[in-house]
Design a protein around this motif. Structure first.
Motif, PDB file in Angstrom:
ATOM      1  N   SER A  21       0.842  -1.207   0.000  1.00 21.78           N
ATOM      2  CA  SER A  21       0.000   0.000   0.000  1.00 21.78           C
ATOM      3  C   SER A  21       0.872   1.251   0.000  1.00 21.78           C
ATOM      4  CB  SER A  21      -0.957   0.023   1.203  1.00 21.78           C
ATOM      5  OG  SER A  21      -1.962  -0.932   1.045  1.00 21.78           O
ATOM      6  N   ARG A  22       1.925   1.214  -0.801  1.00 18.78           N
ATOM      7  CA  ARG A  22       2.841   2.337  -0.884  1.00 18.78           C
ATOM      8  C   ARG A  22       3.414   2.433  -2.285  1.00 18.78           C
ATOM      9  NH1 ARG A  22       8.583   3.500   2.224  1.00 18.78           N
ATOM     10  NH2 ARG A  22       9.406   2.144   0.596  1.00 18.78           N
ATOM     11  N   ALA A  23       3.534   3.664  -2.776  1.00 18.54           N
ATOM     12  CA  ALA A  23       4.174   3.913  -4.061  1.00 18.54           C
ATOM     13  C   ALA A  23       5.152   5.064  -3.900  1.00 18.54           C
ATOM     14  CB  ALA A  23       3.141   4.256  -5.133  1.00 18.54           C
ATOM     15  N   VAL A  24       6.302   4.930  -4.557  1.00 15.79           N
ATOM     16  CA  VAL A  24       7.324   5.975  -4.534  1.00 15.79           C
ATOM     17  C   VAL A  24       7.463   6.520  -5.952  1.00 15.79           C
ATOM     18  CG1 VAL A  24       9.750   6.508  -4.108  1.00 15.79           C
ATOM     19  CG2 VAL A  24       8.541   4.916  -2.603  1.00 15.79           C
ATOM     20  N   VAL A  25       7.196   7.804  -6.135  1.00 19.96           N
ATOM     21  CA  VAL A  25       7.232   8.428  -7.457  1.00 19.96           C
ATOM     22  C   VAL A  25       8.552   9.184  -7.603  1.00 19.96           C
ATOM     23  CG1 VAL A  25       6.090   9.989  -9.067  1.00 19.96           C
ATOM     24  CG2 VAL A  25       4.726   8.670  -7.428  1.00 19.96           C
ATOM     25  N   VAL A  26       9.372   8.765  -8.570  1.00 17.24           N
ATOM     26  CA  VAL A  26      10.657   9.422  -8.827  1.00 17.24           C
ATOM     27  C   VAL A  26      10.599  10.081 -10.202  1.00 17.24           C
ATOM     28  CG1 VAL A  26      11.891   7.839  -7.330  1.00 17.24           C
ATOM     29  CG2 VAL A  26      11.666   7.289  -9.748  1.00 17.24           C
ATOM     30  N   GLU A  27      11.721  10.676 -10.627  1.00 15.53           N
ATOM     31  CA  GLU A  27      11.657  11.517 -11.829  1.00 15.53           C
ATOM     32  C   GLU A  27      12.251  10.889 -13.079  1.00 15.53           C
ATOM     33  OE1 GLU A  27      13.082  15.527 -10.259  1.00 15.53           O
ATOM     34  OE2 GLU A  27      11.134  15.963 -11.153  1.00 15.53           O
TER      35      GLU A  27
END
Length: 640
Positions: free
Chosen positions: A261-267
């Motif tokens: 239940s976690r998402a990490v948004v990078v570039e």
């Protein structure tokens, strides 16, 4: 044109590919009880899951937007494919070779456009991966190595290299049977003066996959100074690639996103690689565009918007990264998840951070998080001189307008109180009042009376998975469905039994006339069951029976109601022969009572004008019906 796909092969495909495994490629599913699964509908925006999947029946149905059908219908709808394209795609997944009624086996050039474009991208990815091993690609391997990525890392992410010549890939794919039109349409090639040439040349290549894991495009990084193109060049918009609807790494991260239940948004692509290799396997990135509404929809379906869901943005600490964070905050409320931002103290991105300080530093980066709203508000107020009354007032005006967009009043108040602290205003209630005032003005101006993105607390008319007050079915004449009506409620239960548990109502159900169902939509479903051969057909193969019932539907409205009834949970707790008998008796008894009332009403209207023989026949019919009704009340299903 290819011929019609063999019916037995279509059935084999439908049976071979479980609907829950297909749907799970696009959204997270959880137990809904009764053997069903539920999730957030991918076809409309909602806060609470009203989308249900029945693995045992091979069907899905959304009680919110009324979309429904089998595995084939789901893939057709979500990926915008034709029937034949969908069957071909699922057949490839199941390892089934399709036969065609005309023309024998399907030659490759006859396959659907989307499948052909996907196949071209897969072939291109394999070509690029092999090219990364060539002497020419030394510059690409060096680029990866300098950023901490070895050969195994490149292989895991399927990183490749596009040769610097004009048409190496184009000639390779031509040799694989792809036409020039397909190569141009796919975005892999572009028009040159003497025909198609490679779009990507002399670059490091990252394949971009959709949620289902199919490669739909590429991201290409410049390696040489004499390359006059942009630093990153992506696939153009094509029938299979929409940059606002794809997230790099989603195929690798989706299971862990749903699980944690976690998402990490990078570039960037290398940031995704660095995060995954450091153990942050929920990292994804946009592809040459800002994080937007379509990206949110993808993540929400995986996160299920439960109370513990987290989305962490790891934007760079520079001004561009700060602007990206503020843009993300504008869409913050479209998540039910809590959103945070993580910025390394020295402003390094995850790739540079891993290279400089190791894997632990990347994992640590996403742990001590700052709420996104706090970061966004501090960025706003930081532009003003808070030492002066005018500066504090200007900062409050800009930041309060942002806080006023928060739809949940309790959250809005809490953030307004914190805003007072950021600005340095001691009177917290003044700030709370100002924010609430701006929110009211915005609602009055925009007419926004509901919560953004759908209802909270449940799907419309839902209680325990069963709709309590369905909307009128389009295309039907007569009264709207009303489940407060005992007649409509019982007719609905009987149809659910006929579709889900035909053994409990067969063969009695098949003797029921269409006119015994008072709600026109239910009468239409009864007609479909009859045209499909009756409930008795469900005793041998329930899935094929349901498919036949859906195929008999005259339009999408009736077809949607069939899938709804086929997956909806029953009202009763114990579903057995006794329960089924009660529904059969009640529907029949009401039909008998209606007929008695009709005949007696006709006699009363005619009065003395009725012929003696007609009067005798009518009186006899009433007597027979009354005896039948009495028997039904006394003996139940045994009297049917």
């Amino acid at each position: 044109m290819a011929g019609r796909i063999n019916d037995d092969d279509v059935k084999a495909v439908r049976d071979a590919v479980p609907i829950d495994s297909v749907v799970s490629e696009y959204l997270q599913l959880r137990n809904a009880g009764g053997g069903n699964l539920k999730g957030l509908c991918p076809f409309h925006d909602e806060k609470s899951p009203s989308f249900q999947v029945s693995p045992g029946k091979g069907l899905f149905h959304c009680f919110g937007c009324q979309e429904g059908g089998d595995t084939i219908a789901f893939v057709m709808k979500i990926d915008h494919l034709s029937f034949s394209e969908t069957v071909e795609r699922l057949a490839a997944k199941a390892g089934i070779t399709l036969r065609y009624e005309e023309g024998g086996y399907n030659p490759s050039h006859q396959r659907g456009e989307r499948i052909r474009l996907i196949e071209a991208h897969q072939a291109a990815a394999e070509f690029y991966v092999r090219a990364l091993e060539s002497p020419e690609a030394e510059i690409g391997r060096k680029f990866l190595a300098e950023r901490g990525f070895d050969q195994d890392a490149a292989a895991h992410f399927r990183v490749g290299y596009s040769p610097a010549g004009w048409d190496h890939l184009t000639r390779y794919l031509r040799g694989k049977g792809f036409s020039d039109k397909e190569l141009i349409t796919s975005g892999l090639s572009q028009d040159g003066r003497r025909g198609p040439i490679d779009r990507f040349r002399g670059r490091l290549m990252w394949p971009i996959s959709d949620t289902a894991g199919e490669i739909v495009g590429f991201g290409a990084r410049k390696l040489r100074d004499d390359d006059n193109g942009p630093k990153y060049l992506n696939t153009p918009e094509t029938p299979v690639y929409k940059k606002s609807q794809v997230l790099y790494g989603i195929d690798l991260a989706k299971k862990d996103i749903a699980k944690a239940s976690r998402a990490v948004v990078v570039e960037g692509y290398t940031d995704v690689m660095a995060c995954h290799l450091a153990g942050v396997t929920t990292a994804i990135a946009t592809c040459g565009t800002a994080f937007g509404n379509d990206h949110i929809k993808i993540l929400r379906r995986l996160l299920m918007d439960n109370g513990s869901a987290r989305v962490i943005f790891t934007f760079d600490g520079d001004s561009a990264g700060q602007k990206a964070a503020l843009r993300a905050f504008e869409d913050d409320q479209k998540f039910a998840a809590e959103t945070y931002i993580a910025i390394a103290p020295d402003g390094m991105d995850p790739c540079d951070l891993r290279l400089a300080k190791g894997d632990d530093s990347v994992r640590d980066l996403v742990e001590p998080r700052t709420p996104l709203f706090e970061f966004a508000l501090r960025q706003i107020v930081g532009r003003y001189d808070l030492e002066t009354p005018a500066g504090r007032a200007a900062a409050l005006d800009e930041a309060a307008a942002v806080v006023a967009k928060i739809k949940t009043s309790s959250v809005q108040r809490e953030v307004a109180v914190q805003l007072a602290g950021f600005v340095g205003i001691l009177d917290q209630e003044f700030v709370v009042h100002r924010v609430a005032q701006l929110a009211r003005w915005a609602r009055d101006k925009g007419g926004d009376h509901g919560e953004r993105g759908g209802r909270r607390g449940g799907a419309p008319g839902m209680r325990g998975g069963a709709p309590q007050q369905p909307a009128p079915a389009a295309g039907f004449s007569g009264p709207a469905l009303n489940l407060r009506s005992p007649a409509h409620r019982t007719e609905r239960e009987l149809l659910k039994l006929a579709l889900q548990k035909p053994a409990l109502v067969s063969p009695a159900f098949d003797a029921y006339g269409v006119d015994e169902f008072t709600a026109p939509p239910y009468a239409a479903v009864r007609q479909c069951i009859e045209q499909a051969g009756g409930a008795e057909q469900g005793l041998a193969d329930n899935r094929e029976y349901l498919v036949a019932v859906m195929d008999a539907a005259p339009d999408n409205t009736v077809r949607s109601l069939v899938t709804e009834l086929a997956v909806e949970v029953f009202i009763g707790k114990t579903i057995d022969e006794t329960y089924a008998g009660m529904q059969l008796v009640q529907v029949r008894l009401r039909a008998v009572d209606r007929r008695i009332n009709d005949v007696q009403g006709s006699l009363a209207r005619l009065g003395s004008h009725v012929a003696p023989q007609d009067l005798a026949a009518a009186q006899n019919e009433v007597w027979v019906l009354q005896q039948y009704a009495q028997s039904l009340r006394a003996h139940g299903a045994a009297a049917l």
